[in-house]
Structure formats: C-alpha cells, structure tokens
Design a protein around this motif. Structure first.
Motif, mmCIF file in Angstrom:
data_model
loop_
_atom_site.group_PDB
_atom_site.id
_atom_site.type_symbol
_atom_site.label_atom_id
_atom_site.label_comp_id
_atom_site.label_asym_id
_atom_site.label_seq_id
_atom_site.Cartn_x
_atom_site.Cartn_y
_atom_site.Cartn_z
ATOM 1 N N ILE A 139 -0.411 10.999 -7.778
ATOM 2 C CA ILE A 139 0.541 11.871 -7.097
ATOM 3 C C ILE A 139 1.800 12.085 -7.919
ATOM 4 O O ILE A 139 2.299 13.198 -8.043
ATOM 5 N N HIS A 140 2.299 11.026 -8.513
ATOM 6 C CA HIS A 140 3.559 11.091 -9.249
ATOM 7 C C HIS A 140 3.381 10.831 -10.743
ATOM 8 O O HIS A 140 4.321 10.450 -11.424
ATOM 9 N N GLY A 141 2.154 11.015 -11.223
ATOM 10 C CA GLY A 141 1.908 10.763 -12.632
ATOM 11 C C GLY A 141 1.874 9.290 -12.974
ATOM 12 O O GLY A 141 2.112 8.907 -14.126
ATOM 13 N N LYS A 142 1.573 8.458 -11.997
ATOM 14 C CA LYS A 142 1.537 7.011 -12.200
ATOM 15 C C LYS A 142 0.264 6.442 -11.594
ATOM 16 O O LYS A 142 -0.299 7.004 -10.664
ATOM 17 N N THR A 143 -0.150 5.297 -12.130
ATOM 18 C CA THR A 143 -1.370 4.654 -11.659
ATOM 19 C C THR A 143 -1.206 4.138 -10.240
ATOM 20 O O THR A 143 -0.256 3.412 -9.936
ATOM 21 N N MET A 144 -2.136 4.492 -9.363
ATOM 22 C CA MET A 144 -2.095 4.046 -7.980
ATOM 23 C C MET A 144 -3.022 2.854 -7.779
ATOM 24 O O MET A 144 -3.965 2.640 -8.534
ATOM 25 N N MET A 145 -2.722 2.090 -6.755
ATOM 26 C CA MET A 145 -3.542 0.946 -6.377
ATOM 27 C C MET A 145 -4.821 1.445 -5.706
ATOM 28 O O MET A 145 -4.816 2.467 -5.012
ATOM 29 N N THR A 172 0.843 -1.196 0.000
ATOM 30 C CA THR A 172 0.000 0.000 0.000
ATOM 31 C C THR A 172 0.881 1.250 0.000
ATOM 32 O O THR A 172 2.056 1.196 0.348
ATOM 33 N N PHE A 173 0.290 2.365 -0.388
ATOM 34 C CA PHE A 173 1.066 3.607 -0.458
ATOM 35 C C PHE A 173 1.589 4.009 0.919
ATOM 36 O O PHE A 173 2.694 4.548 1.039
ATOM 37 N N PHE A 174 0.821 3.745 1.945
ATOM 38 C CA PHE A 174 1.228 4.049 3.316
ATOM 39 C C PHE A 174 2.585 3.443 3.653
ATOM 40 O O PHE A 174 3.384 4.029 4.385
ATOM 41 N N GLU A 175 2.864 2.276 3.115
ATOM 42 C CA GLU A 175 4.092 1.559 3.455
ATOM 43 C C GLU A 175 5.329 2.113 2.763
ATOM 44 O O GLU A 175 6.450 1.822 3.180
ATOM 45 N N THR A 176 5.154 2.891 1.698
ATOM 46 C CA THR A 176 6.315 3.377 0.939
ATOM 47 C C THR A 176 7.049 4.492 1.667
ATOM 48 O O THR A 176 8.277 4.572 1.605
ATOM 49 N N LYS A 177 6.318 5.359 2.325
ATOM 50 C CA LYS A 177 6.890 6.453 3.126
ATOM 51 C C LYS A 177 7.999 7.199 2.365
ATOM 52 O O LYS A 177 9.015 7.604 2.922
ATOM 53 N N GLY A 178 7.788 7.382 1.059
ATOM 54 C CA GLY A 178 8.755 8.133 0.258
ATOM 55 C C GLY A 178 9.991 7.363 -0.148
ATOM 56 O O GLY A 178 10.865 7.911 -0.819
ATOM 57 N N ASP A 179 10.112 6.090 0.243
ATOM 58 C CA ASP A 179 11.270 5.276 -0.119
ATOM 59 C C ASP A 179 11.221 4.980 -1.614
ATOM 60 O O ASP A 179 10.232 4.429 -2.123
ATOM 61 N N ALA A 180 12.276 5.323 -2.347
ATOM 62 C CA ALA A 180 12.280 5.214 -3.810
ATOM 63 C C ALA A 180 12.048 3.777 -4.271
ATOM 64 O O ALA A 180 11.274 3.536 -5.211
ATOM 65 N N ASN A 181 12.696 2.829 -3.644
ATOM 66 C CA ASN A 181 12.545 1.430 -4.053
ATOM 67 C C ASN A 181 11.124 0.916 -3.801
ATOM 68 O O ASN A 181 10.546 0.216 -4.646
ATOM 69 N N LEU A 182 10.574 1.265 -2.640
ATOM 70 C CA LEU A 182 9.217 0.829 -2.329
ATOM 71 C C LEU A 182 8.195 1.525 -3.225
ATOM 72 O O LEU A 182 7.193 0.918 -3.625
ATOM 73 N N LEU A 183 8.443 2.785 -3.550
ATOM 74 C CA LEU A 183 7.547 3.491 -4.461
ATOM 75 C C LEU A 183 7.532 2.823 -5.834
ATOM 76 O O LEU A 183 6.473 2.633 -6.440
ATOM 77 N N ASN A 184 8.710 2.475 -6.314
ATOM 78 C CA ASN A 184 8.788 1.778 -7.607
ATOM 79 C C ASN A 184 8.039 0.451 -7.558
ATOM 80 O O ASN A 184 7.334 0.077 -8.509
ATOM 81 N N GLN A 185 8.198 -0.267 -6.458
ATOM 82 C CA GLN A 185 7.494 -1.539 -6.304
ATOM 83 C C GLN A 185 5.988 -1.313 -6.264
ATOM 84 O O GLN A 185 5.218 -2.046 -6.910
ATOM 85 N N TYR A 186 5.569 -0.306 -5.503
ATOM 86 C CA TYR A 186 4.142 -0.001 -5.376
ATOM 87 C C TYR A 186 3.521 0.283 -6.740
ATOM 88 O O TYR A 186 2.487 -0.292 -7.106
ATOM 89 N N TYR A 187 4.167 1.163 -7.509
ATOM 90 C CA TYR A 187 3.595 1.535 -8.809
ATOM 91 C C TYR A 187 3.680 0.392 -9.821
ATOM 92 O O TYR A 187 2.793 0.233 -10.656
ATOM 93 N N SER A 188 4.710 -0.405 -9.741
ATOM 94 C CA SER A 188 4.844 -1.511 -10.690
ATOM 95 C C SER A 188 3.815 -2.605 -10.433
ATOM 96 O O SER A 188 3.414 -3.331 -11.347
ATOM 97 N N GLU A 189 3.368 -2.728 -9.179
ATOM 98 C CA GLU A 189 2.424 -3.783 -8.815
ATOM 99 C C GLU A 189 0.971 -3.320 -8.806
ATOM 100 O O GLU A 189 0.058 -4.152 -8.762
ATOM 101 N N ALA A 190 0.743 -1.998 -8.865
ATOM 102 C CA ALA A 190 -0.603 -1.460 -8.660
ATOM 103 C C ALA A 190 -1.641 -2.038 -9.621
ATOM 104 O O ALA A 190 -2.654 -2.598 -9.203
ATOM 105 N N SER A 191 -1.403 -1.905 -10.907
ATOM 106 C CA SER A 191 -2.375 -2.378 -11.900
ATOM 107 C C SER A 191 -2.539 -3.892 -11.842
ATOM 108 O O SER A 191 -3.643 -4.419 -11.997
ATOM 109 N N LYS A 192 -1.437 -4.605 -11.606
ATOM 110 C CA LYS A 192 -1.490 -6.062 -11.540
ATOM 111 C C LYS A 192 -2.351 -6.517 -10.359
ATOM 112 O O LYS A 192 -3.115 -7.474 -10.473
#
Length: 277
Positions: free
Chosen positions: A139-145, A83-103
C-alpha cells in the motif's frame, strides 16, 4: 480417534446450513466461486497434517509477541505482532507495523523450521495456481506482514464484525480498492467444544455497518439475522470466506483455538492476488 472426536468431526460438517465447497486443493475456480458468492466458504480438510499442526503449535505459542489487539483489548483473542487493522492510519503505529513486518514473518518461519510454515504453503499455491500470480500487498511501498498466528483464549468469543481494508486506512488510494477481500485461516489447534466460525449473508456498507454496530467495531447480534453458516473447524483445515461478510467466532471451551491467517485481495481475473495481515 475416539468416538467423541468422530462425532465432533461428523457434526462439524452436518452443521453447515448453506453452500460450502469442500475440496482437496485450492484452484482458480475455487477463488472465482467465492468472490462470485457461489459458496459461503471454501474448506480444504487436512490441508496441513494433524501431527505437524500439533508440533508447530508448541513452538509458535512460545513466541513472546502474543498479545491482544490494540483496538480490541477486551476481546480474548491474541495475535503475534501488530496487524494492519490496528494502525488505522496512525503514523506511529504504521511505522511500527512496517518496521516489525519482516521480523515477525521471519520469527514465525523460524518457529516452523525445518518444516514449511502453513501460510507459506498457501502463498506458494496461490502464486502457482492463480493465472496472474500472487504477491504481498503493497500500500505504501513497504513490505507488509502476512501470516499472523492467533490464539483464542478459552471462553472468549470474537463478536460479529467485518474485515475491510479500506476502513483500516485514513487515505483514499484508488490502487488499494479491492473487488473482494477473502479471509484465509489454517487451523492448528481447536478446543474440545465450541470455536465455531459463523458467517452471515450480510455484507453491509460503512453507513449500514454503523447503524448495526454497538461500539463502532463490532455489530450488535440483536440487529442481525441468524448466521448463514456455522462450522466447527478441524485441526489442519484451511477455510476461506469473504471477510466483508459479517462473521464471528463462538467461545472455545476446554482448550484454546489456534490458527494462522491472512487476507487475500481480489481485484479481478486479470490482476494478481495479494495477501497481508
């Protein structure tokens, strides 16, 4: 329905200790009442049919992505995917979040097929009934979960906390600022006992939150007043409330508690609603 179940349903309403609006469908005025604080919660019983909730639960609980929150591994609540809450601005977690959102959205939708996923029903109704429409948060121009499934493990509680989008980010983006953040939960399965949603009057700012917090994530119950609302959700219920207000979930006994949830962002009557998880 057994006598015990009837009493349980009756008590779920009689336990209300502050204004809760109960209605048959969601409307513009319901949203405005919530953001204005006229009601603590909005409750729509039988939003999703009991029999279908049971059927979907069997499919959804088989999803392999269920695991505890990265930022709260000691709390017995599992969710489907990051979830977005878990990323807390961490670049790696953000990338994971956005890459997995649509799936993840597709996996949940496929698990509900050929029926409409409960969260998709809510998304369609928000889009149709809010004058300015509704859309995915961006938020970042990417699809959110949007629309995670959560499973509360037996005997575990979700301690008092707040959900505030701005605190889940490191950057300060004006366009993200919300007037109010609502939590929307559709309940698919409940434990026989417990699992009550508690909502407090308090909506502390970040500075006040840190004074009341015991671990930087949850608040110390000993520093809080009694909850303003204690309500036991029933299967098929949709419940919405201001997620900035302190809230918690009591332990479940004799079964797990399963819900599908998302946040709904409000920026004013002339702006579209947004949603994300």
């Amino acid at each position: 329905m057994s006598m015990l179940e009837l009493l349980d349903r009756r008590n779920s309403f009689s336990s209300i200790s502050s204004p809760i609006k109960v209605t048959n469908s969601i409307a513009k005025q319901d949203i405005l009442d919530l953001v204005d604080g006229k009601y603590a919660c909005l409750r729509i019983p039988n939003y999703y049919p009991d029999w279908l909730c049971s059927q979907l639960c069997q499919n959804l609980l088989k999803l392999p992505e269920f695991s505890r929150y990265l930022r709260a591994k000691d709390v017995g609540v599992q969710r489907t995917g990051l979830t977005f809450f878990e990323t807390k601005g961490d670049a790696n977690l953000l990338n994971q979040y956005y890459s997995e959102a649509s799936k993840m959205c597709a996996a949940i939708r496929n698990s509900c097929f050929p029926y409409l996923a409960p969260i998709d029903k809510l998304r369609l109704e928000l889009e149709e009934r809010w004058p300015m429409g509704a859309r995915l948060e961006n938020i970042h121009g990417k699809t959110m979960m949007v629309g995670i499934v959560r499973m509360f493990e037996e005997h575990f509680e979700l301690p008092p906390h707040q959900d505030v989008l701005a605190r889940d980010m490191n950057e300060d983006l004006d366009r993200v600022l919300l007037q109010t953040q609502l939590s929307a939960n559709i309940y698919l399965q409940g434990a026989r006992y417990g699992g009550e949603l508690e909502v407090w009057k308090e909506n502390p700012c970040q500075k006040e939150f840190l004074k009341l917090s015991k671990d930087g994530l949850h608040l110390d119950p000993d520093k809080l007043s009694n909850p303003e609302v204690s309500i036991k959700p029933m299967t098929g219920d949709l419940i919405l409330f201001d997620s900035g207000r302190v809230h918690a979930v009591r332990p479940s006994v004799d079964g797990t508690r399963v819900s599908m949830s998302c946040f709904v962002g409000y920026r004013g009557q002339k702006m579209p609603l947004t949603y994300w998880s």
